[in-house]
Design a protein around this motif. Sequence first.
Motif, PDB file in Angstrom:
ATOM      1  N   GLY A   1      20.365 -54.978  38.776  1.00  0.00           N
ATOM      2  CA  GLY A   1      20.067 -56.419  38.825  1.00  0.00           C
ATOM      3  C   GLY A   1      20.915 -57.169  39.828  1.00  0.00           C
ATOM      4  N   ASN A   2      22.021 -56.617  40.263  1.00  0.00           N
ATOM      5  CA  ASN A   2      22.908 -57.357  41.167  1.00  0.00           C
ATOM      6  C   ASN A   2      22.973 -56.796  42.584  1.00  0.00           C
ATOM      7  OD1 ASN A   2      24.375 -59.667  39.793  1.00  0.00           O
ATOM      8  ND2 ASN A   2      24.448 -58.031  38.264  1.00  0.00           N
ATOM      9  N   ASN A   3      21.971 -56.017  42.941  1.00  0.00           N
ATOM     10  CA  ASN A   3      21.939 -55.504  44.302  1.00  0.00           C
ATOM     11  C   ASN A   3      23.187 -54.693  44.659  1.00  0.00           C
ATOM     12  OD1 ASN A   3      19.565 -55.928  45.516  1.00  0.00           O
ATOM     13  ND2 ASN A   3      20.249 -57.588  46.865  1.00  0.00           N
ATOM     14  N   VAL A   4      23.553 -53.837  43.739  1.00  0.00           N
ATOM     15  CA  VAL A   4      24.772 -53.043  43.965  1.00  0.00           C
ATOM     16  C   VAL A   4      24.372 -51.564  43.826  1.00  0.00           C
ATOM     17  CG1 VAL A   4      27.059 -52.461  43.026  1.00  0.00           C
ATOM     18  CG2 VAL A   4      26.266 -54.845  43.061  1.00  0.00           C
ATOM     19  N   CYS A   5      24.996 -50.662  44.636  1.00  0.00           N
ATOM     20  CA  CYS A   5      24.852 -49.236  44.327  1.00  0.00           C
ATOM     21  C   CYS A   5      26.230 -48.696  43.968  1.00  0.00           C
ATOM     22  CB  CYS A   5      24.175 -48.463  45.454  1.00  0.00           C
ATOM     23  SG  CYS A   5      25.057 -48.400  47.001  1.00  0.00           S
ATOM     24  N   ALA A   6      26.279 -47.693  43.077  1.00  0.00           N
ATOM     25  CA  ALA A   6      27.562 -47.270  42.530  1.00  0.00           C
ATOM     26  C   ALA A   6      27.579 -45.764  42.313  1.00  0.00           C
ATOM     27  CB  ALA A   6      27.803 -47.966  41.193  1.00  0.00           C
ATOM     28  N   ILE A   7      28.806 -45.231  42.305  1.00  0.00           N
ATOM     29  CA  ILE A   7      28.967 -43.809  41.979  1.00  0.00           C
ATOM     30  C   ILE A   7      30.366 -43.624  41.392  1.00  0.00           C
ATOM     31  CG2 ILE A   7      29.820 -43.099  44.252  1.00  0.00           C
ATOM     32  CD1 ILE A   7      27.943 -40.616  43.932  1.00  0.00           C
ATOM     33  N   ILE A   8      30.518 -42.713  40.425  1.00  0.00           N
ATOM     34  CA  ILE A   8      31.848 -42.425  39.863  1.00  0.00           C
ATOM     35  C   ILE A   8      32.111 -40.920  40.054  1.00  0.00           C
ATOM     36  CG2 ILE A   8      33.339 -42.483  37.830  1.00  0.00           C
ATOM     37  CD1 ILE A   8      31.474 -44.627  36.665  1.00  0.00           C
ATOM     38  N   TYR A   9      33.262 -40.635  40.660  1.00  0.00           N
ATOM     39  CA  TYR A   9      33.670 -39.233  40.832  1.00  0.00           C
ATOM     40  C   TYR A   9      34.836 -38.945  39.911  1.00  0.00           C
ATOM     41  CZ  TYR A   9      30.881 -39.201  45.105  1.00  0.00           C
ATOM     42  OH  TYR A   9      29.854 -39.301  45.989  1.00  0.00           O
ATOM     43  N   ASN A  10      34.918 -37.628  39.539  1.00  0.00           N
ATOM     44  CA  ASN A  10      36.162 -37.250  38.848  1.00  0.00           C
ATOM     45  C   ASN A  10      37.153 -36.731  39.885  1.00  0.00           C
ATOM     46  OD1 ASN A  10      35.419 -34.691  39.483  1.00  0.00           O
ATOM     47  ND2 ASN A  10      34.827 -34.103  37.383  1.00  0.00           N
ATOM     48  N   GLU A  11      38.270 -36.253  39.420  1.00  0.00           N
ATOM     49  CA  GLU A  11      39.368 -35.821  40.302  1.00  0.00           C
ATOM     50  C   GLU A  11      38.899 -34.737  41.288  1.00  0.00           C
ATOM     51  OE1 GLU A  11      42.893 -36.683  41.498  1.00  0.00           O
ATOM     52  OE2 GLU A  11      42.710 -37.265  39.385  1.00  0.00           O
ATOM     53  N   ASN A  12      37.879 -33.949  40.841  1.00  0.00           N
ATOM     54  CA  ASN A  12      37.431 -32.826  41.683  1.00  0.00           C
ATOM     55  C   ASN A  12      36.330 -33.218  42.657  1.00  0.00           C
ATOM     56  OD1 ASN A  12      39.145 -31.220  40.153  1.00  0.00           O
ATOM     57  ND2 ASN A  12      37.534 -30.991  38.568  1.00  0.00           N
ATOM     58  N   GLY A  13      35.977 -34.468  42.669  1.00  0.00           N
ATOM     59  CA  GLY A  13      34.946 -34.924  43.596  1.00  0.00           C
ATOM     60  C   GLY A  13      33.543 -34.672  43.050  1.00  0.00           C
ATOM     61  N   LYS A  14      33.460 -34.450  41.729  1.00  0.00           N
ATOM     62  CA  LYS A  14      32.146 -34.233  41.126  1.00  0.00           C
ATOM     63  C   LYS A  14      31.626 -35.594  40.608  1.00  0.00           C
ATOM     64  CE  LYS A  14      29.940 -31.289  37.635  1.00  0.00           C
ATOM     65  NZ  LYS A  14      28.932 -32.202  37.411  1.00  0.00           N
ATOM     66  N   SER A  15      30.368 -35.943  40.973  1.00  0.00           N
ATOM     67  CA  SER A  15      29.880 -37.255  40.523  1.00  0.00           C
ATOM     68  C   SER A  15      29.514 -37.177  39.061  1.00  0.00           C
ATOM     69  CB  SER A  15      28.677 -37.686  41.363  1.00  0.00           C
ATOM     70  OG  SER A  15      27.488 -37.391  40.762  1.00  0.00           O
ATOM     71  N   ILE A  16      30.130 -38.067  38.276  1.00  0.00           N
ATOM     72  CA  ILE A  16      29.834 -38.049  36.845  1.00  0.00           C
ATOM     73  C   ILE A  16      28.877 -39.181  36.481  1.00  0.00           C
ATOM     74  CG2 ILE A  16      32.049 -36.982  36.215  1.00  0.00           C
ATOM     75  CD1 ILE A  16      32.589 -39.952  35.109  1.00  0.00           C
ATOM     76  N   TYR A  17      28.656 -40.096  37.399  1.00  0.00           N
ATOM     77  CA  TYR A  17      27.724 -41.206  37.116  1.00  0.00           C
ATOM     78  C   TYR A  17      27.193 -41.696  38.457  1.00  0.00           C
ATOM     79  CZ  TYR A  17      25.983 -45.673  35.290  1.00  0.00           C
ATOM     80  OH  TYR A  17      25.205 -46.746  34.972  1.00  0.00           O
ATOM     81  N   TYR A  18      25.870 -41.612  38.650  1.00  0.00           N
ATOM     82  CA  TYR A  18      25.260 -42.033  39.910  1.00  0.00           C
ATOM     83  C   TYR A  18      23.939 -42.693  39.548  1.00  0.00           C
ATOM     84  CZ  TYR A  18      24.175 -41.712  44.940  1.00  0.00           C
ATOM     85  OH  TYR A  18      23.896 -42.005  46.257  1.00  0.00           O
ATOM     86  N   PRO A  19      24.029 -43.947  39.056  1.00  0.00           N
ATOM     87  CA  PRO A  19      22.824 -44.580  38.534  1.00  0.00           C
ATOM     88  C   PRO A  19      21.854 -44.938  39.663  1.00  0.00           C
ATOM     89  CG  PRO A  19      24.594 -46.154  38.623  1.00  0.00           C
ATOM     90  CD  PRO A  19      25.173 -44.855  39.101  1.00  0.00           C
ATOM     91  N   PRO A  20      20.562 -45.093  39.319  1.00  0.00           N
ATOM     92  CA  PRO A  20      19.623 -45.545  40.350  1.00  0.00           C
ATOM     93  C   PRO A  20      20.011 -46.962  40.791  1.00  0.00           C
ATOM     94  CG  PRO A  20      18.611 -45.505  38.176  1.00  0.00           C
ATOM     95  CD  PRO A  20      19.978 -44.940  38.020  1.00  0.00           C
ATOM     96  N   ASP A  21      19.673 -47.340  42.018  1.00  0.00           N
ATOM     97  CA  ASP A  21      20.070 -48.679  42.476  1.00  0.00           C
ATOM     98  C   ASP A  21      18.898 -49.383  43.127  1.00  0.00           C
ATOM     99  OD1 ASP A  21      20.193 -48.432  45.537  1.00  0.00           O
ATOM    100  OD2 ASP A  21      21.162 -46.602  44.777  1.00  0.00           O
ATOM    101  N   SER A  22      19.097 -50.681  43.351  1.00  0.00           N
ATOM    102  CA  SER A  22      18.025 -51.471  43.946  1.00  0.00           C
ATOM    103  C   SER A  22      18.225 -51.632  45.451  1.00  0.00           C
ATOM    104  CB  SER A  22      17.983 -52.849  43.288  1.00  0.00           C
ATOM    105  OG  SER A  22      19.258 -53.422  43.346  1.00  0.00           O
ATOM    106  N   LEU A  23      19.292 -51.055  45.992  1.00  0.00           N
ATOM    107  CA  LEU A  23      19.545 -51.227  47.428  1.00  0.00           C
ATOM    108  C   LEU A  23      18.711 -50.245  48.260  1.00  0.00           C
ATOM    109  CD1 LEU A  23      23.371 -51.829  47.901  1.00  0.00           C
ATOM    110  CD2 LEU A  23      21.494 -53.394  48.226  1.00  0.00           C
TER     111      LEU A  23
END
Length: 484
Positions: free
Chosen positions: A77-99
């Motif tokens: 809803g806020n025109n943002v894209c996001a990703i969360i990595y852990n210490e090893n560089g593995k993405s643990i959260y990569y939600p769909p985005d509107s961008l």
Amino acid sequence: MKFNFKGISFSTWLYFLGFSLSIMLLLGFLLVVLIKPYYRNDRIRTIDVISDTIEGLLLKSDVTEKDIESVGRTIIGNNVCAIIYNENGKSIYYPPDSLGQLCMLDKQVTVGEQTYIINQDPLKFIEIIKHESPLSAIVNSQYTGAEMLLYGKLIRTNLVNYYLILNTPLEPVESYIDFIMNQYFYIAVIVILIALVLAVFLARRISQPIVKMKNEANKLAQGDYGVEFKTDSFSEINDLASTLDDATNKLSKVNDLRKDLVANVSHDIKTPLTMIKAYAEMIKDISGENPVKRNEHLDVIIKETEYLDKLATDMSELSKLQSGVIELNRDNFDLKECINKVVLLLSQAIHEKNVNLVLDLDDCVVYADETKISQVIYNFLSNALKYSDDDSTIIIREHADEEKVKVEVIDHGNGISEEALPYIWDRYYKVDKNFNRSVNSTGLGLAIAKAILEVHKARYGVASVLNEGSTFWFELSKDYDEQD
Ligand code: ADP
């Protein structure tokens, strides 16, 4: 109809139009100038809020599906894209985005000296977040050239570290600006239309009573005193209208007075002149040789000349008093003595009418113009004599208190009707228009008394009942001069 460019209507339109145009221009200018910085600030604040929310979730032990869904919705809803990595560089959260294509997480970005493709080599990017958290970098979109915010934050939990990376454009997209400008255009048109309608209404409210007043004034200029300026408009215009109504009333009265004056003066002068001429001719043709008749006729001529003399003296006295050229010759004098002198002057008339004159006088010194006050008392007393029957009683009362002294001349004669009372102080006013002409009746006596009392700033008045009698009175303050 000729259009009046200097009229209230056109000017009001013009001012309202100018006013609304300048407001809209100012608003447009502020929109264009402020929309970008405003949007930028809003983005930065949004990124902070999303970052705090995600950090809160990561620190929570019991994260539910619902929490994760809600964060995903906020991100989209806020025109943002996001990703969360852990210490090893593995993405643990990569939600769909509107961008979509605009998201920089899978594009080449340059931060500092280094170039990264974040989702291909996350560990390299995580390195800079480790050293600088939160990281805020501005990168340019390859597609639009617009500035984008790249945000990175290290989130430490008890067990592991996470790296949150967010990305959002810092400039509004063209379509967004177009949308705002379209809305602005519609608002501007509506505001200007409302301003024009208000201007028409206001111009009418102001100009209509003025046009009416102008028409009435034109009639007045033609000598029509029946005009009425009264309006139901703004209070200033109402005030002006009532002032004009007042002035019209006064003009009308002056006009009546002028007509009266001309009629009275010509009548009062013409009658004695006719008599003088007639009696002179009689002496010439008939009574010249008859001393008794001749003397009778000569007496009439002398009486009429005296009347003309008194009329001229009264007229000049009154006009001097009313024009304010007369200077009062004030001094301390004994009012009781003054009244006695007037009584002495009129003693012959009192005697002839066999009037019972009662004097009820206090000793009192006043500071006023003695000659003029004597004239007032003389006029009151001679009227009392003129308008009373033989053998009646006239009282002169003079009572003083601490501050003032009141003089009353009370007769039991004709009295004056209620309708006539307000006018008796006007010059040339006579209640009985057919009253026998006499040397003493010029119709100016009370007007002179009134003028004298007014220059003395004295209170005065009359109380009268028809066929019962009248009381003429005045009051002088006892502010006599101590130095005398
Ligand atoms: P005039 O010379 O006609 O007496 P005044 O100005 O003295 O003129 O008085 C105006 C009119 O007021 C008089 O014509 C008379 O009608 C009325 N008036 C004045 N004094 C008395 C009075 N004491 N009793 C009745 N009527 C009076």
